[in-house]
Write an enzyme that holds these catalytic residues in place. Structure first.
Site, PDB file in Angstrom:
ATOM      1  N   ASP A 277      31.706  43.358  66.194  1.00 10.20           N
ATOM      2  CA  ASP A 277      30.934  42.121  66.073  1.00 10.20           C
ATOM      3  C   ASP A 277      30.432  41.906  64.647  1.00 10.20           C
ATOM      4  OD1 ASP A 277      28.511  43.855  66.044  1.00 10.20           O
ATOM      5  OD2 ASP A 277      28.824  43.984  68.194  1.00 10.20           O
ATOM      6  N   ARG A 278      29.898  42.950  64.018  1.00 10.55           N
ATOM      7  CA  ARG A 278      29.353  42.790  62.665  1.00 10.55           C
ATOM      8  C   ARG A 278      30.433  42.459  61.652  1.00 10.55           C
ATOM      9  NH1 ARG A 278      28.801  48.121  64.301  1.00 10.55           N
ATOM     10  NH2 ARG A 278      29.759  49.767  63.040  1.00 10.55           N
TER      11      ARG A 278
ATOM     12  N   HIS B  45      37.115  57.987  61.823  1.00  7.81           N
ATOM     13  CA  HIS B  45      36.003  58.771  62.364  1.00  7.81           C
ATOM     14  C   HIS B  45      36.498  59.826  63.346  1.00  7.81           C
ATOM     15  CE1 HIS B  45      32.369  57.041  60.716  1.00  7.81           C
ATOM     16  NE2 HIS B  45      32.806  55.809  60.941  1.00  7.81           N
TER      17      HIS B  45
ATOM     18  N   THR C 278      29.272  49.895  57.345  1.00  4.05           N
ATOM     19  CA  THR C 278      30.028  48.695  57.712  1.00  4.05           C
ATOM     20  C   THR C 278      29.224  47.406  57.551  1.00  4.05           C
ATOM     21  OG1 THR C 278      31.397  49.951  59.258  1.00  4.05           O
ATOM     22  CG2 THR C 278      31.295  47.567  59.589  1.00  4.05           C
TER      23      THR C 278
ATOM     24  N   ASN D 201      23.778  49.696  59.325  1.00  6.09           N
ATOM     25  CA  ASN D 201      24.221  49.121  60.596  1.00  6.09           C
ATOM     26  C   ASN D 201      23.021  48.975  61.533  1.00  6.09           C
ATOM     27  OD1 ASN D 201      26.883  49.111  59.716  1.00  6.09           O
ATOM     28  ND2 ASN D 201      27.334  51.115  60.608  1.00  6.09           N
TER      29      ASN D 201
END
Length: 546
Positions: free
Chosen positions: A163-164, A310, A80, A101
Site C-alpha cells: 500500500d505505501r 528479506h 520503504t 514505515n
C-alpha cells in the site's frame, strides 16, 4: 532601390525571428511519465546480472537512456515508506515527515503506520487493516505538482503490491492508488480517499483469475547451474517458506499457499512482480494514460524484490531469478508503452527505495565483521540504567527505529533536566557493544552537519516526529533474524541505489558523479516545466536532460 532592398531584408529577418521564437519550447512535455521504484534494489544488481538481462528491460534503459552510477540516499533511515516519499517529494524525512514505515507518535502515545488513515475505508475489501491514504506525508509530490500545473487534467495512478508503495508516490491529488490485498482475497484494492467504488477495469482484472494463475511452480528461469552470480542454492543463510524443509528451488506455490497466508506467498515470490506488471499494463489501457498531450503520471513500485530479499538474502539464487524475471516484466511494460503511448512520447525513471545488507551470518562466515543486535536486552539495560541513575521510573517512553523517546510528562514532574538525561544516556549507550555512534536531539537540532553519518541522520530527523536520541549500529550489524537481508542504515549497502532515466527529453550517457534520490523529483519537474514539490531540497540533474 538599395534602401528598399535593405528594408525588405530587414522585414524578412524580423519575420524569421518571430517564427523561430514561436517554435522555441522551454520544456519537454511527454504524454506520460512513468516512475518505477524497485523495492530493495542495490545498484550492483545491475552489474551482477547485466550479462543475463535481455535487451528490452534494464539494458534498454541503460543503452537508450542515462545511468547515474553513483546514486545514493542522503538520509537515514533507509526504509520503504521514507524511500518512496523521498523519491517523489524531492526531499528527506526532515521535511516530508515520513520518518519510517512505522514510528512512535509521542502525541497520541502509540505507534502509527506511514499510510494508515482511520478516517477512510477500504474499497474492494472489507478488511479494517486497509484504511489507507497519504495524509501523513506533509509535502507535495512531483505528481501532485503536475496535477496542479495541468488544472487537474493530467492523471496520476499509483500501483504497488504494498500500500505505501502505491500511495506515497502518487501523492495527495492522485486519481487512484491501488495495492494488492493478499491473504484469502487476492484482489487489487483502494480506499475511499480516492473513490467509493473500484473502476470497471480493476473489477474486471480482479475477476479474471490472473492472481490465482500464479499459484504454480516457481523454478529458475534458466538452468540453475548457470546462476553463477549468487551463492549455493542450499545454505544456512536463507529463510524459505513454511511447509518446505529447505529453501531450495523449485517451490510449489499452490501446495505451499495454505501454510503461507494464501495469496501472500505470491507477493513474496518473483511472480508478485509479474502480477504488478500485469496490473500496470491494464491501468495504462483502462485509464487511457498518455493518450493526449496533457502529461499523465504512472507510479509503479515492484514490491516483491523486497519480500524475496528479506526472506532469502542478497546473495541468494532466489534474488538472481527474481531480477531476471523482473527484467522480462519491464520489457513487457515498455512494449505496451511503445504501442499505446508511442516510442519517444513517454519518459521513464527507475530507482529503488533502499538497498540491503549481505546476510550478516554469511559475512561472518567469510571473516567480515558483522552481527546481530539484541533489541530486547538493550531496552532492559537502558531502563535499568536510567532508573538507577535518576531514581525515577518511567523516564523512557519508547525505544524504536534506533531512537529513544523520553517521557516528558514524567520529566516535567521530576527534578531531572532534559539535557542531563540526554547526556547521561547517550554516554551510557555509547559504551554498549555494537553501538557505533549516538546523537542527541540537541546536537541534531542545534548543529549543521554537512558530511558523514551525522548529516544523513540530520536529514532524516524530523523535529516534531523524531525521538530524543538516535543510535548508529556498527557496520553490517542489524536488528533482524539470522536468515535473510534487511536495510535501514546509512551505510553504502543501504544507500547506493540505481537511477536510470530514458525516453523523451533524456540524454544518452552515464556518470559517476554523486547524485541523490532527492534529485529525481526536481529533475522531472524541470523536464516538465512545472513547479517543484513544495518541500523539495534536491538538485536538477541538468546533464541528463536534452
Amino acid at each position: 532601390m538599395i534602401k528598399r532592398i535593405f528594408l525588405i531584408t530587414f522585414l524578412v529577418m524580423l519575420s524569421n525571428i518571430g517564427t523561430s521564437q514561436t517554435k522555441t519550447k522551454i520544456n519537454t512535455s511527454p504524454k506520460l511519465v512513468v516512475g518505477i521504484v524497485v523495492d530493495q534494489m542495490r545498484y550492483d544488481y545491475l552489474t551482477r546480472f547485466y550479462d543475463r538481462f535481455g535487451e528490452g528491460g534494464f539494458k534498454r534503459m541503460i543503452n537508450e537512456g542515462y545511468n547515474c552510477k553513483n546514486n545514493h540516499f542522503n538520509y537515514v533511515p533507509t526504509y520503504t515508506g521514507p524511500g518512496h516519499a523521498s523519491v517523489y517529494t524531492g526531499t528527506t524525512p526532515e521535511n516530508h515527515g515520513v520518518i519510517s514505515n512505522y514510528w512512535y507518535d509521542k502525541f497520541s502515545k502509540k505507534t502509527v503506520y506511514c499510510a494508515s488513515d482511520p478516517s477512510v475505508k477500504a474499497v474492494g475489501s472489507d478488511s479494517e487493516l486497509e484504511r489507507m491514504s497519504p495524509h501523513r506525508m506533509k509535502t507535495t509530490s512531483v505528481a501532485d505538482q503536475n496535477r496542479l500545473h495541468t488544472q487537474l487534467r493530467g492523471k496520476t495512478i499509483g500501483i504497488a503490491i504494498k500500500d505505501r508503495g502505491a500511495i506515497l508516490p502518487a501523492g495527495h491529488t492522485a486519481n487512484g492508488a491501488y495495492w494488492f490485498r493478499g491473504k484469502d482475497e487476492g484482489k487489487w484494492i483502494t480506499s475511499t480517499y480516492y473513490r467509493n467504488e473500484l473502476p470497471d477495469w480493476v473489477k474486471k482484472f480482479n475477476a479474471s483469475g490472473k492472481a490465482t494463475s500464479y499459484f504454480k511452480e516457481w523454478n529458475t528461469l534458466h538452468d540453475i547451474s548457470t546462476y553463477t552470480e549468487s551463492g549455493a542454492d542450499k545454505n544456512q543463510f536463507e529463510g524459505g517458506y513454511k511447509g518446505k524443509e529447505t529453501a531450495t528451488f523449485p517451490y510449489d506455490l499452490a501446495k505451499l499457499k495454505d501454510q503461507n497466508e494464501g495469496f501472500d506467498i505470491i507477493k513474496s515470490s518473483a511472480y508478485g512482480n509479474s502480477l504488478t506488471a500485469d496490473f500496470a499494463i491494464e491501468a495504462i489501457k483502462g485509464e487511457n494514460l498518455g493518450v493526449d498531450d496533457i502529461t499523465d503520471f504512472l507510479t509503479v513500485s515492484f514490491s516483491s524484490t523486497d519480500y524475496v530479499g528479506h526472506n532469502f538474502g542478497v546473495n541468494s539464487k532466489e534474488i538472481e531469478d527474481t531480477y531476471l524475471r523482473l527484467d522480462q516484466d519491464l520489457e513487457r511494460v515498455f512494449k505496451v508503452l511503445d504501442t499505446k503511448v508511442g516510442k519517444g512520447q513517454y519518459t521513464v525513471f527507475l530507482t529503488a527505495d533502499h538497498g540491503a545488507v549481505q546476510v550478516p551470518s554469511y559475512l561472518k562466515s567469510v571473516k567480515i565483521p558483522a552481527g546481530y543486535f539484541d533489541t530486547d536486552a538493550f531496552k532492559t539495560k537502558v531502563e535499568v540504567f536510567v532508573k538507577e541513575k535518576f531514581k525515577i521510573d518511567g523516564l523512557i517512553e519508547n525505544i524504536s527505529n534506533n531512537q529513544v523517546f523520553f517521557n516528558y510528562d514524567t520529566l516535567n514532574k521530576s527534578n531531572v533536566k532534559h539535557e542531563d538525561l540526554q547526556n547521561a544516556l547517550s554516554h551510557f549507550i555509547l559504551q554498549e557493544n555494537q553501538i557505533d555512534k549516538v546523537y542527541t536531539r540537541n546536537q541534531l537540532v542545534g548543529s549543521n552537519y554537512t558530511e558523514g553519518i551525522a548529516a544523513l541522520l540530520q536529514k532524516g530527523f524530523n523535529q516534531r516526529r523524531s525521538g530524543d536520541l538516535v543510535m548508529v549500529l556498527d557496520p553490517a550489524t542489524i536488528m533482524y533474524s539470522r536468515t535473510g537481508s534487511t536495510h535501514g542504515s546509512g551505510r553504502n549497502y543501504d544507500t547506493h541505489a540505481p537511477l536510470l532515466f530514458f525516453g523523451q527529453g533524456i540524454q544518452k550517457g552515464s556518470t559517476t558523479k554523486e547524485t541523490h534520490i532527492t534529485d529525481i523529483a526536481p529533475t522531472i519537474s524541470a523536464l516538465l516545466g512545472i513547479t517543484f514539490p513544495n518541500g523539495a531540497t534536491g538538485d536538477v540533474l541538468s546533464f541528463i536532460l536534452e
